[in-house]
Scaffold this motif. Structure first.
Motif, PDB file in Angstrom:
ATOM      1  N   VAL A 127     -26.653  50.309 -23.137  1.00 51.23           N
ATOM      2  CA  VAL A 127     -27.253  49.049 -22.717  1.00 51.23           C
ATOM      3  C   VAL A 127     -26.237  48.239 -21.924  1.00 51.23           C
ATOM      4  CG1 VAL A 127     -28.508  47.000 -23.495  1.00 51.23           C
ATOM      5  CG2 VAL A 127     -28.519  49.079 -24.904  1.00 51.23           C
ATOM      6  N   ALA A 128     -26.673  47.694 -20.785  1.00 54.16           N
ATOM      7  CA  ALA A 128     -25.846  46.764 -20.015  1.00 54.16           C
ATOM      8  C   ALA A 128     -26.147  45.350 -20.494  1.00 54.16           C
ATOM      9  CB  ALA A 128     -26.136  46.893 -18.532  1.00 54.16           C
ATOM     10  N   PHE A 129     -25.112  44.652 -20.960  1.00 47.63           N
ATOM     11  CA  PHE A 129     -25.245  43.283 -21.470  1.00 47.63           C
ATOM     12  C   PHE A 129     -24.587  42.293 -20.507  1.00 47.63           C
ATOM     13  CE2 PHE A 129     -24.739  45.929 -25.410  1.00 47.63           C
ATOM     14  CZ  PHE A 129     -26.022  45.740 -25.918  1.00 47.63           C
ATOM     15  N   THR A 130     -25.118  41.090 -20.462  1.00 51.33           N
ATOM     16  CA  THR A 130     -24.491  40.041 -19.658  1.00 51.33           C
ATOM     17  C   THR A 130     -24.694  38.664 -20.289  1.00 51.33           C
ATOM     18  OG1 THR A 130     -24.283  39.109 -17.431  1.00 51.33           O
ATOM     19  CG2 THR A 130     -26.520  39.598 -18.212  1.00 51.33           C
ATOM     20  N   LEU A 174     -31.611  49.651 -13.517  1.00 49.93           N
ATOM     21  CA  LEU A 174     -30.275  49.997 -13.029  1.00 49.93           C
ATOM     22  C   LEU A 174     -29.960  49.402 -11.658  1.00 49.93           C
ATOM     23  CD1 LEU A 174     -29.908  53.706 -14.225  1.00 49.93           C
ATOM     24  CD2 LEU A 174     -28.809  51.665 -15.151  1.00 49.93           C
ATOM     25  N   ASP A 175     -30.975  49.019 -10.893  1.00 47.27           N
ATOM     26  CA  ASP A 175     -30.694  48.373  -9.611  1.00 47.27           C
ATOM     27  C   ASP A 175     -29.889  47.099  -9.791  1.00 47.27           C
ATOM     28  OD1 ASP A 175     -31.902  50.313  -8.123  1.00 47.27           O
ATOM     29  OD2 ASP A 175     -33.781  49.225  -7.799  1.00 47.27           O
ATOM     30  N   VAL A 202     -20.719  56.222 -14.727  1.00 45.81           N
ATOM     31  CA  VAL A 202     -21.562  57.002 -13.829  1.00 45.81           C
ATOM     32  C   VAL A 202     -22.659  56.125 -13.228  1.00 45.81           C
ATOM     33  CG1 VAL A 202     -23.248  58.887 -13.712  1.00 45.81           C
ATOM     34  CG2 VAL A 202     -21.075  59.225 -14.910  1.00 45.81           C
ATOM     35  N   ALA A 203     -23.286  55.288 -14.042  1.00 43.98           N
ATOM     36  CA  ALA A 203     -24.356  54.417 -13.549  1.00 43.98           C
ATOM     37  C   ALA A 203     -23.831  53.431 -12.511  1.00 43.98           C
ATOM     38  CB  ALA A 203     -24.998  53.669 -14.714  1.00 43.98           C
ATOM     39  N   MET A 204     -22.666  52.850 -12.763  1.00 44.92           N
ATOM     40  CA  MET A 204     -22.093  51.921 -11.783  1.00 44.92           C
ATOM     41  C   MET A 204     -21.703  52.635 -10.501  1.00 44.92           C
ATOM     42  SD  MET A 204     -19.879  49.079 -13.949  1.00 44.92           S
ATOM     43  CE  MET A 204     -19.002  50.220 -15.031  1.00 44.92           C
ATOM     44  N   ALA A 261     -29.717  41.803 -22.491  1.00 44.84           N
ATOM     45  CA  ALA A 261     -29.714  43.193 -22.029  1.00 44.84           C
ATOM     46  C   ALA A 261     -30.492  43.265 -20.728  1.00 44.84           C
ATOM     47  CB  ALA A 261     -30.344  44.097 -23.075  1.00 44.84           C
ATOM     48  N   PHE A 262     -29.862  43.803 -19.667  1.00 45.20           N
ATOM     49  CA  PHE A 262     -30.534  43.803 -18.365  1.00 45.20           C
ATOM     50  C   PHE A 262     -30.743  45.183 -17.771  1.00 45.20           C
ATOM     51  CE2 PHE A 262     -26.034  43.483 -17.198  1.00 45.20           C
ATOM     52  CZ  PHE A 262     -25.909  44.314 -16.082  1.00 45.20           C
ATOM     53  N   ALA A 263     -30.194  46.229 -18.396  1.00 41.61           N
ATOM     54  CA  ALA A 263     -30.401  47.589 -17.869  1.00 41.61           C
ATOM     55  C   ALA A 263     -30.133  48.607 -18.959  1.00 41.61           C
ATOM     56  CB  ALA A 263     -29.493  47.848 -16.669  1.00 41.61           C
TER      57      ALA A 263
END
Length: 335
Positions: A127-130, A174-175, A202-204, A261-263
């Motif tokens: 999970v991408a958190f911000t 992921l965008d 890898v995603a970045m 969580a954004f991605a």
């Protein structure tokens, strides 16, 4: 069916003392042939146990009784040792992690028959958190329930539906990673962590980010600290397993308000069960069915699964493409 025999004594050592018998020479690989008189399962227990033989006996005894052949169990020191055991025919069945499944399949032509299930899932996303939803969210954050502990957490970019149970299914959103601009502080865990480092890197990179030059990597230890880095403002973005925010509720009860969580990355596979290519097809088929049904065979079986390998079930839906992708990513970070 063969006459059932009593379960043999289980082999258990703190090291990988793999002396179990291999499949009999007349067992036809990849065919329905004569079954071996005994087989050996190698696994790495999830917790230390003073009496590993006793811990393994319910599973091996169940399989011995149902198959009508002796099923031995042996404990490995680490996951790589399970692959070595299978390659040396010292074990014909291995219960191991995703990376070791990949190596067993590709090095020794092992067959993947089951995947590990934890609370209904055989894989999970990073999970991408911000703490900056204005930058990374295309819509207003909504709350969905993390069912494992019944807590409402914040999500955006449509990765979860408002008021529903969160699914943790990726890839999604992921965008938004393209909004990570030069100098952004990104909290990352150890380079060996799939959810905290490998899949996020890898995603970045797939989003066009030079992860060596474009971002400021903030090293953290553990998923809880990845969340806290964003919560405390030490980083603008972090990554952890789904849903790592639940691990900090005690010290950060308002984490749902401050960390969004954004991605989700590609799904990261749980481990599973693989078998040697030396075993006959009909034995493999019956073994697969029995292990798939084991957790429902008794209350004791469910407890053994939880205590021995921290699982709630196995599933015959192997989704080997996830294992293959995991192997590719492992290779990328091998050095």
């Amino acid at each position: 069916m063969r006459k059932s025999i009593a379960a043999a004594g289980v082999l258990a050592t703190a090291a990988l003392a793999l002396t179990g018998c291999g499949a009999a020479a007349d067992a036809t690989a990849g065919d329905s042939g004569t079954w071996p008189e005994e087989i050996t399962i190698s696994l790495v227990p999830s917790t230390e146990n003073a009496d590993l033989a006793e811990a393994l006996e319910p599973l091996t005894g169940y399989l011995s009784d149902e198959l009508g052949i002796t099923v031995n169990g042996v404990v490995a020191d680490n996951y790589a040792a399970t692959v070595e055991a299978l390659g040396a025919d010292q074990a014909q069945v291995i219960i191991t992690d995703a990376g070791s499944l990949y190596h067993a399949i590709n090095q020794y032509d092992a067959q993947l028959i089951l995947r590990d299930v934890r609370f209904g899932a055989s894989s999970y996303a990073s999970v991408a958190f911000t703490n900056n939803p204005d930058k990374y969210c295309d819509d207003a954050p909504v709350q969905a329930t993390y069912a494992a502990n019944d807590v409402a957490l914040s999500f955006c970019n449509g990765i979860e539906q408002e008021g529903a149970d969160s699914t943790g299914s990726g890839p999604a959103g992921l965008d938004a990673l393209k909004n990570i601009d030069e100098g952004t502080k990104v909290a990352l865990q150890a380079a060996t962590s799939p959810a905290g480092y490998q899949y996020p890197i890898v995603a970045m990179q797939d989003a066009g980010i030079d992860t060596d030059a474009d971002i400021v990597q903030v090293p953290v230890e553990g998923n809880n600290n990845a969340v806290l880095a964003v919560y405390n403002g030490d980083a603008e973005v972090s990554f952890g397993f789904w849903d790592a925010r639940s691990s900090v509720l005690g010290e950060a009860p308002d984490v749902a308000d401050k960390v969004v969580a954004f991605a989700y990355t590609d799904m990261i596979p749980n481990g599973g069960v693989a078998v040697s290519s030396s075993l006959p097809d009909d034995l493999v088929a019956e073994l697969t069915t029995l292990m798939d049904e084991y957790v429902d065979s008794s209350d004791e079986a469910a407890q053994v699964m939880s205590d021995l390998v921290s699982l709630t079930d196995w599933t015959a839906e192997t989704n080997q493409d996830e294992i293959d992708r995991y192997g590719e990513i492992l290779q990328k970070f091998a050095n």
